[in-house]
Design a protein around this motif. Structure first.
Motif, PDB file in Angstrom:
ATOM      1  N   PHE A 570      -7.997   9.095   4.985  1.00  0.00           N
ATOM      2  CA  PHE A 570      -6.673   8.443   4.957  1.00  0.00           C
ATOM      3  C   PHE A 570      -6.604   7.311   3.943  1.00  0.00           C
ATOM      4  CE2 PHE A 570      -6.226  10.527   9.143  1.00  0.00           C
ATOM      5  CZ  PHE A 570      -5.046  11.199   8.892  1.00  0.00           C
ATOM      6  N   VAL A 571      -7.686   6.568   3.846  1.00  0.00           N
ATOM      7  CA  VAL A 571      -7.701   5.461   2.872  1.00  0.00           C
ATOM      8  C   VAL A 571      -7.511   6.015   1.469  1.00  0.00           C
ATOM      9  CG1 VAL A 571      -9.137   3.663   1.847  1.00  0.00           C
ATOM     10  CG2 VAL A 571      -9.041   3.911   4.311  1.00  0.00           C
ATOM     11  N   CYS A 572      -8.199   7.133   1.180  1.00  0.00           N
ATOM     12  CA  CYS A 572      -8.093   7.739  -0.149  1.00  0.00           C
ATOM     13  C   CYS A 572      -6.661   8.231  -0.405  1.00  0.00           C
ATOM     14  CB  CYS A 572      -9.079   8.896  -0.281  1.00  0.00           C
ATOM     15  SG  CYS A 572     -10.764   8.316  -0.432  1.00  0.00           S
ATOM     16  N   ARG A 573      -6.075   8.709   0.645  1.00  0.00           N
ATOM     17  CA  ARG A 573      -4.700   9.179   0.460  1.00  0.00           C
ATOM     18  C   ARG A 573      -3.759   8.000   0.243  1.00  0.00           C
ATOM     19  NH1 ARG A 573      -3.721  14.300   1.002  1.00  0.00           N
ATOM     20  NH2 ARG A 573      -1.464  13.993   1.204  1.00  0.00           N
ATOM     21  N   MET A 574      -4.121   6.857   0.824  1.00  0.00           N
ATOM     22  CA  MET A 574      -3.213   5.717   0.688  1.00  0.00           C
ATOM     23  C   MET A 574      -3.414   4.974  -0.623  1.00  0.00           C
ATOM     24  SD  MET A 574      -2.907   4.085   4.466  1.00  0.00           S
ATOM     25  CE  MET A 574      -4.603   3.962   4.806  1.00  0.00           C
ATOM     26  N   THR A 575      -4.608   4.913  -1.050  1.00  0.00           N
ATOM     27  CA  THR A 575      -4.877   4.115  -2.256  1.00  0.00           C
ATOM     28  C   THR A 575      -4.432   4.879  -3.513  1.00  0.00           C
ATOM     29  OG1 THR A 575      -6.568   2.952  -3.502  1.00  0.00           O
ATOM     30  CG2 THR A 575      -7.298   4.877  -2.371  1.00  0.00           C
ATOM     31  N   PRO A 576      -3.656   4.218  -4.389  1.00  0.00           N
ATOM     32  CA  PRO A 576      -3.148   4.920  -5.585  1.00  0.00           C
ATOM     33  C   PRO A 576      -4.261   5.318  -6.534  1.00  0.00           C
ATOM     34  CG  PRO A 576      -2.342   2.644  -5.431  1.00  0.00           C
ATOM     35  CD  PRO A 576      -3.202   2.868  -4.266  1.00  0.00           C
ATOM     36  N   GLY A 620     -10.306   4.245  -5.785  1.00  0.00           N
ATOM     37  CA  GLY A 620      -9.469   3.174  -5.268  1.00  0.00           C
ATOM     38  C   GLY A 620     -10.315   2.057  -4.681  1.00  0.00           C
ATOM     39  N   ILE A 621      -9.754   0.833  -4.656  1.00  0.00           N
ATOM     40  CA  ILE A 621     -10.539  -0.324  -4.185  1.00  0.00           C
ATOM     41  C   ILE A 621     -10.849  -0.179  -2.692  1.00  0.00           C
ATOM     42  CG2 ILE A 621     -10.455  -2.820  -3.798  1.00  0.00           C
ATOM     43  CD1 ILE A 621      -8.752  -2.954  -6.364  1.00  0.00           C
ATOM     44  N   SER A 622      -9.827   0.124  -1.910  1.00  0.00           N
ATOM     45  CA  SER A 622     -10.060   0.191  -0.459  1.00  0.00           C
ATOM     46  C   SER A 622     -10.984   1.332  -0.083  1.00  0.00           C
ATOM     47  CB  SER A 622      -8.733   0.326   0.284  1.00  0.00           C
ATOM     48  OG  SER A 622      -8.021   1.413  -0.261  1.00  0.00           O
ATOM     49  N   ALA A 626     -14.501   1.064   1.780  1.00  0.00           N
ATOM     50  CA  ALA A 626     -14.812   1.814   3.012  1.00  0.00           C
ATOM     51  C   ALA A 626     -16.130   2.562   2.853  1.00  0.00           C
ATOM     52  CB  ALA A 626     -13.687   2.792   3.330  1.00  0.00           C
ATOM     53  N   LEU A 627     -16.278   3.218   1.698  1.00  0.00           N
ATOM     54  CA  LEU A 627     -17.517   3.990   1.491  1.00  0.00           C
ATOM     55  C   LEU A 627     -18.738   3.052   1.396  1.00  0.00           C
ATOM     56  CD1 LEU A 627     -18.322   6.934   1.306  1.00  0.00           C
ATOM     57  CD2 LEU A 627     -18.333   6.705  -1.171  1.00  0.00           C
TER      58      LEU A 627
END
Ligand code: GLU
Length: 923
Positions: A570-576, A620-622, A626-627
């Motif tokens: 989800f984070v990857c989907r959110m981060t541009p 992406g930064i977020s 996370a990773l």
């Protein structure tokens, strides 16, 4: 004695001689009044000899001697005083003799009132009243008692039983009774006094002491009663080798003991040396006088001579010597009823007191101001071989021991040869075992047993030269004191109650035991240690690789893996940053693409935790953050797992959990015990060390009981507890044996103490020195070592446990490694199998697609693709599948219009496959 029958003739003869002598010479006559209790007596021989020598043989003497001998009652004082007055009326100038204690005071007071010298040669209570006319040549009660006490002290007796016949005896033994106070032990039992009452049968009294610990007995009785009393002791087996007797009678040497066949150690005392030159010379003189003057042949032996005789002889020697120094004595004009005094009485006594260096039989003579003899000797002899043991010198109150320890041993062992020595023992491996009766023969005596004890005793018996019989004790214990019964049980009880002469087995020397029995020098050294078993082989656990983590950790980790993968998705989907141009060459793409599908997210997190990494990374930064957090988690969890796994796999080589008694005392999981009633239990019970006290309390409180009846039971219990939850405290010698014979057993830690085994025997056993020497000899010649090797190692035919244990150890170590890593192999095998299965499914699925596309039957497509797949020489594959090529060649023509579609289809397929495998989608 028949040899003294000439007594009457002699008196008449002497009176004649002295009268003749008096009339025909100018010598002054000195008449001695002599009082005897019985007639004839040996002392008369001495008296007559002295008079004859003085009057006839010694021509130059200024004094002529004569005597008036009277028999006095031993109890009747009135009769005695009458006798004395008659003698005084007859003109005597001194009184000598051996009156009893009852009559002596009247004689003394009469003499005192007349100033008449009174010279005593018999025992009486010490006098502490100054008297110018009194002398006693017999040692007084106090000093004689002191001498007897000092000699007994030098014998180092522990525990004394005094049998006395008359009250007078107790007076003599006052000093012996005082020995009780110098004993720093349980003194209440040290000296026991028993009056010999209701005689002449004293057997009921002896019986009372037959089975007690008292084996050192002093007998104070009249000389004539010695033989009957000892005969009664003999009838109760109390003249056996374990007993020590001390006879206080100074005439005990005159008794004939040959009928008793004594093996006990009996000490007698004399106040003269039977081998002295003075005695021999006196005996020669007496025989000569008897022969020359009375034609009577005498064969006098030192053993016939009574103490009163030699004392009388010495008193006469002193008196005649004193008279020679005082030649001008006035005639006696005293009588019992006149006031006149004999003026020379004190002078005679004084002169005697200062005489020196006279040839006396009883040694040096000195008196105190009360007339008591203060210098004399007491000689202690063994009864059986008349060997001098010790000499007591009264003047300086010292005891000089006469025998070396070797001589003492020799004398003692001579008694051992006369009997069959009973050796008390107990069955305990490998010390003593019953011989297996294989061929139906009935075994008897010592043949019934074998073992270290029997061999050791055989060697000792060979050296000392005696025969022995092994005798098993009741209860199979070496020795324990039962306070409730106030007695020792086991072998020590046997020794104390005289059922055995020696006790030999795994006989541990300790303080409590040594206070009641003697031990020989040690024949083995040991200490208490811990017997335990090797734990059973660990079961092979194939999933041992899962053990480093608890199940909950595994579950949490797996959950985190899934959760984190979804979060990443989800984070990857959110981060541009993770929405990318699918065609980098196209600067103005119509749409952006996100490669972080769920599959890719799972693959990325899996790669991280497996330490493998992944070739796609978020941009992406977020998502990067996370990773990164997941990497951190993976780093810790993976390294912890590896560290724990290493420890688990090497667990088998770690030290055992219990290393010593301290460890044992600090835990409750492993129970521990020891043999009940043995020295090991005593050690823990009496120890002052807190760890051992704690261990004893622990053992006492355990239920079920941790104490065992025997060491063998303890060993079985340790072996039966396969998990190792029971340890047994026992002596290292036996641990050594059991560890050698049972390969599943081991010793833990070192010794808790150091002690030894010794041969036990009754206190003051006369043969102790000989046994010590025999053990020393066996030690020095290496026999003790050989015997130990024989019974601990050589008698075993099996392979040594050391070899078996080393082999097992090697095998165990390899087995364990494989067992613990087996699960990893299994996971690999299962994983690979799944991979193969998936490969096959993919392959078959692909065949199905091809067969549809190429309009082939499924089997045809399968055959073609299989042929292609198994041809390992082909490493390149055309985009068009082998089956399609084959089918085109077989059909002849291919529809070109369809070609583009097919290509597209294959490209789609490959794209899908590569995206599934996470490959770069740019291809
Ligand atoms: N040797 C011991 C004893 O003399 C017996 C065995 C033990 O207590 O461990 O009593």
């Amino acid at each position: 004695m028949a040899c003294f029958n000439f007594q009457f003739k002699l008196i008449i003869y002497l009176v004649v001689i002295s009268t003749l002598h008096k009339s025909c010479s100018a010598r002054k006559l000195f008449t001695i009044g002599v009082l005897f209790n019985e007639i004839p007596t040996q002392s008369e021989l001495s008296l007559n000899d002295t008079i004859i020598r003085n009057n006839i043989i010694e021509k130059e003497t200024p004094i002529s001697l004569s005597s008036k001998v009277q028999l006095v009652s031993s109890t009747d004082i009135f009769d005695t005083s009458k006798t004395i007055c008659n003698l005084i009326d007859d003109g005597i100038m001194a009184i000598m003799g051996q009156p009893t204690c009852a009559t002596s005071p009247i004689i003394e007071s009469t003499c005192k009132s007349l100033n008449l010298p009174y010279i005593l040669t018999s025992w009486r209570k010490s006098s502490y009243e100054e008297s110018p006319i009194f002398l006693n040549f017999h040692p007084d009660a106090d000093r004689l008692g002191k001498g007897i006490a000092d000699i007994i002290k030098s014998l180092k007796w522990m525990g004394i039983l005094i049998f006395y016949e008359e009250e007078e005896g107790l007076v003599k033994l006052q000093e012996v009774l005082k020995l009780q106070n110098v004993k720093n032990t349980d003194s209440q039992d040290f000296i026991r006094v028993q009056h010999l009452t209701n005689g002449p049968d004293y057997r009921p009294i002896f019986k009372k002491y037959r089975n007690t610990t008292e084996n050192n007995i002093i007998i104070d009785c009249k000389t004539e009663n010695i033989l009957p009393i000892l005969s009664q002791a003999k009838s109760l087996d109390m003249l056996d080798i374990g007993f020590n007797y001390f006879l206080t009678s100074l005439d005990a040497h005159t008794v004939d003991y040959s009928s008793l066949n004594i093996t006990a150690n009996i000490t007698i005392i004399r106040i003269f040396d039977p081998k002295s030159e003075e005695l021999s010379s006196a005996l020669r003189k007496w025989s000569l006088t008897a022969f020359e003057f009375y034609r009577t042949a005498l064969d006098l032996k030192p053993n016939m001579i009574k103490t009163e005789t030699v004392l009388f002889h010495d008193a006469l020697t002193y008196l005649s010597a004193a008279l020679k120094k005082l030649p001008y004595l006035p005639e006696s004009k005293v009588n019992c009823f006149a006031e006149d005094l004999f003026s020379n009485g004190p002078t005679i006594i004084n002169t005697i007191k200062y005489l020196d260096d006279l040839p006396t039989i009883t040694g040096p003579i000195k008196f105190d101001e009360y007339g008591n003899r203060i210098d004399f000797r007491i000689y202690a002899y063994t009864l059986d071989d008349d060997q001098l043991i010790a000499t007591y010198q009264a003047l300086n109150e010292t005891v000089i021991l006469a025998r070396t320890s070797e001589e003492t041993d020799l004398a003692a062992t001579s008694n051992l040869k006369k009997i069959k020595v009973i050796v008390g023992t107990r069955i305990v491996r490998p010390f003593l075992m019953e011989v297996a009766n294989t061929n139906g023969e009935v075994l008897t005596g010592n043949d019934r047993y074998e073992g270290y004890t029997k061999d050791l005793m055989t060697q000792i018996a060979k050296i000392i030269d005696f025969t022995f019989e092994l005798h098993l004790t009741e209860g199979n214990l070496f020795g324990e004191y039962k306070p409730d019964k106030k007695r020792w049980i086991g072998l020590i009880g046997d020794l104390l109650e005289r059922r055995a002469h020696l006790a030999l087995c795994d006989s541990t020397i300790n303080l409590q035991r040594q206070s009641v029995v003697d031990f020989s020098m040690p024949f083995m050294t040991l200490g208490i240690s811990i017997l335990h078993t090797y734990p059973e082989k660990e079961e092979a656990r194939i999933f041992a690789f899962l053990e480093p983590f608890h199940t909950s950790v595994w579950i949490y980790s797996a959950t985190m893996y899934l959760v984190l993968s979804i979060i990443l998705y989800f984070v990857c989907r959110m981060t541009p940053g993770d929405w990318e141009n699918p065609h980098p060459c196209d600067d103005n793409p119509q749409e952006l693409e996100n490669i972080w599908t769920l599959k890719n997210c799972h693959w990325a997190t899996l790669g991280t935790i497996m330490n493998q990494g992944c070739d796609i990374l978020p941009k992406g930064i977020s998502s990067k953050f996370a990773l990164a957090m997941w990497w951190f988690f993976a780093l810790i969890i993976t390294n912890s797992y590896i560290a724990n796994l290493t420890a688990f796999l090497t667990k088998a080589n770690l030290e055992p959990p219990i290393k010593d008694a301290e460890d044992l005392s600090k835990q409750n999981k492993i129970k521990y015990g020891c043999m009940e009633g043995g020295s090991t239990m005593q050690f823990f019970r009496d120890s002052n060390i807190s760890t051992y006290q704690k261990m004893y309390l622990n053992m006492k409180m355990q239920s079920p009981k941790v104490f065992e009846k025997s060491n063998e039971d303890g060993v079985s219990r340790v072996r039966q507890d396969k998990k190792g939850w029971y340890a047994f405290l026992m002596e290292s010698t036996l641990i050594e044996y059991y560890v050698e014979t049972n390969c599943d057993l081991k010793q833990i830690g070192g010794w808790l103490d150091t002690k030894s085994y010794g041969i036990a025997m009754p206190m003051n056993a006369p043969y102790r020195g000989a046994i010590d020497k025999a053990i020393l000899e066996l030690q020095e010649t290496g026999v003790l070592n050989e015997l130990k090797l024989k019974w601990w190692k050589k008698n075993r035919n099996e392979t040594s446990c050391d070899i078996i244990r080393n082999k097992d150890k090697d095998e165990n170590e390899n087995d364990l490694d494989l067992a613990r890593t087996m699960g990893i192999f299994l996971v690999l095998a299962v994983g690979v199998s799944i991979a193969i299965f998936l490969g096959v499914v993919e392959f078959l699925w692909n065949i199905r697609n091809i067969s549809v596309e190429e309009h082939l039957t499924y089997w045809e497509a399968l055959k073609i693709e299989l042929k292609f797949a198994v041809n390992i020489w082909i490493t390149k594959k055309k985009v068009k599948s082998a089956a399609s090529e084959a089918s085109s060649s077989s059909i002849g023509k291919e529809d070109n219009a369809n070609k583009g579609d097919k290509k597209k289809m294959i490209q789609n397929f490959l794209h899908n496959a590569s995206s599934f495998m996470n490959l770069n989608t740019t291809a």
